[in-house]
Write a protein that holds these residues in place. Structure first.
Motif, PDB file in Angstrom:
ATOM      1  N   ILE A  31      68.203 -14.325 -13.910  1.00 12.22           N
ATOM      2  CA  ILE A  31      68.032 -13.266 -14.966  1.00 12.22           C
ATOM      3  C   ILE A  31      69.362 -13.046 -16.407  1.00 12.22           C
ATOM      4  CG2 ILE A  31      67.244 -10.702 -15.433  1.00 12.22           C
ATOM      5  CD1 ILE A  31      65.567 -12.061 -14.549  1.00 12.22           C
ATOM      6  N   GLY A  32      69.176 -13.014 -17.825  1.00 12.71           N
ATOM      7  CA  GLY A  32      69.980 -12.983 -18.510  1.00 12.71           C
ATOM      8  C   GLY A  32      70.538 -11.167 -18.314  1.00 12.71           C
ATOM      9  N   ILE A  33      71.306 -10.876 -18.548  1.00 13.26           N
ATOM     10  CA  ILE A  33      71.995  -9.508 -18.404  1.00 13.26           C
ATOM     11  C   ILE A  33      72.218  -9.487 -20.054  1.00 13.26           C
ATOM     12  CG2 ILE A  33      73.029  -7.273 -17.655  1.00 13.26           C
ATOM     13  CD1 ILE A  33      71.001  -8.417 -16.110  1.00 13.26           C
ATOM     14  N   ILE A  34      72.143  -8.971 -21.372  1.00 11.62           N
ATOM     15  CA  ILE A  34      72.386  -8.847 -22.108  1.00 11.62           C
ATOM     16  C   ILE A  34      72.716  -7.963 -22.961  1.00 11.62           C
ATOM     17  CG2 ILE A  34      71.936  -9.325 -24.733  1.00 11.62           C
ATOM     18  CD1 ILE A  34      69.839 -11.758 -23.039  1.00 11.62           C
ATOM     19  N   GLY A  35      73.578  -7.340 -23.970  1.00  6.04           N
ATOM     20  CA  GLY A  35      74.281  -6.202 -24.291  1.00  6.04           C
ATOM     21  C   GLY A  35      75.511  -6.156 -24.956  1.00  6.04           C
ATOM     22  N   ARG A  36      75.879  -4.560 -25.554  1.00  4.65           N
ATOM     23  CA  ARG A  36      77.480  -4.629 -26.336  1.00  4.65           C
ATOM     24  C   ARG A  36      78.178  -4.169 -24.968  1.00  4.65           C
ATOM     25  NH1 ARG A  36      77.286  -1.107 -32.009  1.00  4.65           N
ATOM     26  NH2 ARG A  36      75.971  -2.849 -32.525  1.00  4.65           N
ATOM     27  N   LEU A  61      66.912  -9.199 -19.727  1.00  8.19           N
ATOM     28  CA  LEU A  61      67.106  -7.480 -19.252  1.00  8.19           C
ATOM     29  C   LEU A  61      67.900  -7.219 -20.727  1.00  8.19           C
ATOM     30  CD1 LEU A  61      67.178  -7.100 -15.755  1.00  8.19           C
ATOM     31  CD2 LEU A  61      64.882  -7.267 -17.351  1.00  8.19           C
ATOM     32  N   TYR A  62      67.882  -6.366 -21.552  1.00  6.99           N
ATOM     33  CA  TYR A  62      68.489  -5.698 -22.625  1.00  6.99           C
ATOM     34  C   TYR A  62      68.930  -4.917 -22.511  1.00  6.99           C
ATOM     35  CZ  TYR A  62      70.575  -3.718 -27.322  1.00  6.99           C
ATOM     36  OH  TYR A  62      70.350  -2.650 -28.654  1.00  6.99           O
ATOM     37  N   PHE A  63      70.038  -4.241 -22.324  1.00  3.12           N
ATOM     38  CA  PHE A  63      70.347  -2.737 -22.183  1.00  3.12           C
ATOM     39  C   PHE A  63      71.390  -2.627 -23.612  1.00  3.12           C
ATOM     40  CE2 PHE A  63      69.986  -4.115 -17.575  1.00  3.12           C
ATOM     41  CZ  PHE A  63      69.441  -3.432 -17.094  1.00  3.12           C
ATOM     42  N   ASN A  64      70.968  -0.833 -24.150  1.00  4.59           N
ATOM     43  CA  ASN A  64      71.648   0.014 -24.795  1.00  4.59           C
ATOM     44  C   ASN A  64      71.981   1.203 -24.731  1.00  4.59           C
ATOM     45  OD1 ASN A  64      72.866   0.203 -27.401  1.00  4.59           O
ATOM     46  ND2 ASN A  64      70.868   0.208 -28.116  1.00  4.59           N
ATOM     47  N   GLN A 112      64.901 -15.137 -25.249  1.00  5.86           N
ATOM     48  CA  GLN A 112      64.867 -14.645 -26.584  1.00  5.86           C
ATOM     49  C   GLN A 112      64.708 -12.988 -27.430  1.00  5.86           C
ATOM     50  OE1 GLN A 112      66.042 -17.240 -28.534  1.00  5.86           O
ATOM     51  NE2 GLN A 112      66.572 -15.806 -29.840  1.00  5.86           N
ATOM     52  N   ASP A 113      63.412 -13.111 -26.457  1.00 10.15           N
ATOM     53  CA  ASP A 113      63.307 -11.196 -26.443  1.00 10.15           C
ATOM     54  C   ASP A 113      64.229 -10.700 -26.526  1.00 10.15           C
ATOM     55  OD1 ASP A 113      60.240 -12.314 -27.142  1.00 10.15           O
ATOM     56  OD2 ASP A 113      59.502 -11.932 -25.572  1.00 10.15           O
ATOM     57  N   ALA A 114      64.881 -10.685 -25.954  1.00 11.47           N
ATOM     58  CA  ALA A 114      65.940  -9.854 -25.706  1.00 11.47           C
ATOM     59  C   ALA A 114      67.585  -9.525 -25.915  1.00 11.47           C
ATOM     60  CB  ALA A 114      66.564 -10.146 -23.665  1.00 11.47           C
TER      61      ALA A 114
END
Length: 248
Positions: free
Chosen positions: A58-63, A222-225, A236-238
């Motif tokens: 799992i890749g955790i993605i976000g600023r 998983l993209y967090f904002n 790629q979606d995230a």
């Protein structure tokens, strides 16, 4: 259907600006009758729900500041949720910070034995694999192995910490921006180690700003904002969701 190895349900954690977070168990007694909103509080994560299956990467993605590292600390048990729950069905091998969990007053040699033993590695195993651990960390660490780690650079600490964590047989590996530190040779070693662990069926949760690393290792993102889980899908979606917000 496989039982999730990591599962979050309504997960939330609260911090208070300019004040250290109090222990949750103490808060449970003090605020048993309810809590008034504090204008200085903020929630790096709130109302987060997901399930991770054994063997997922799992890749955790976000600023920066969107709760990625906080999530890894919740999975590792370093933080306790204020809302909801996080269920982890397996031991965790964490490499979460530049200090690698080392004591600054101890030498590199002493820290290898301390951190290894805290994660369940026997004294005999550590003695047998000590040279291998130090060799993996590189010449710079090898030369300073009997020096207190307060004199190590952050990169040296990460190299040695990764070398220890790579010895663990725990099914869950948490990695926070480790591959952003170090030279090309060290990153090559990291890549080979992570690929080996994934081939063994380990579960990886990776925080990284490097799209190449995320797409190389992860089968899901998983993209967090603003403390919310916005996208749970392919890497790629995230990344697309993240990049759309960055461009905007």
């Amino acid at each position: 259907m496989a039982t999730p190895i990591i599962e979050a349900e309504g997960l939330g954690v609260r911090f208070v600006r300019n004040r250290r977070r109090q222990l949750r168990i103490r808060e449970m007694f003090i605020h048993r009758g309810g809590r008034q909103p504090n204008p200085g509080e903020f929630w790096p994560l709130r109302d987060v729900n997901f399930a991770i299956n054994p063997g997922d990467a799992i890749g955790i993605i976000g600023r920066n500041g969107t709760g990625k590292s906080t999530l890894l600390r919740l999975i590792a048990g370093v933080l306790i949720p204020d809302e909801g729950k996080i269920t982890v069905r397996g031991r965790v091998a964490p490499l979460l910070e530049l200090s690698a969990g080392f004591s600054n007053d101890l030498t590199g040699r002493e820290n290898v034995h301390l951190v290894g033993s805290l994660h369940g590695l026997s004294s005999n195993f550590l003695k047998k694999t000590f040279d291998e651990i130090v060799d993996f960390a590189g010449d710079q660490v090898s030369k300073a192995i009997d020096t207190p780690v307060r004199h190590y650079s952050s990169g040296m600490k990460v190299r040695l910490g990764f070398s220890v964590i790579a010895q663990l047989s725990h099914p869950i590996l948490l990695v926070d921006e480790v591959m952003a530190v170090g030279d090309a040779e060290f990153r090559k070693k990291c890549y080979a180690t992570i690929e080996r662990l994934l081939a063994e069926g380990r579960t990886l949760v990776l925080v990284s700003h490097n799209e190449g690393d995320l797409t190389r290792f992860c089968n899901r993102g998983l993209y967090f904002n603003a403390g919310k889980l916005m996208t749970d899908g392919s890497v790629q979606d995230a990344l697309d969701a993240y990049n759309a917000v960055v461009r905007a």
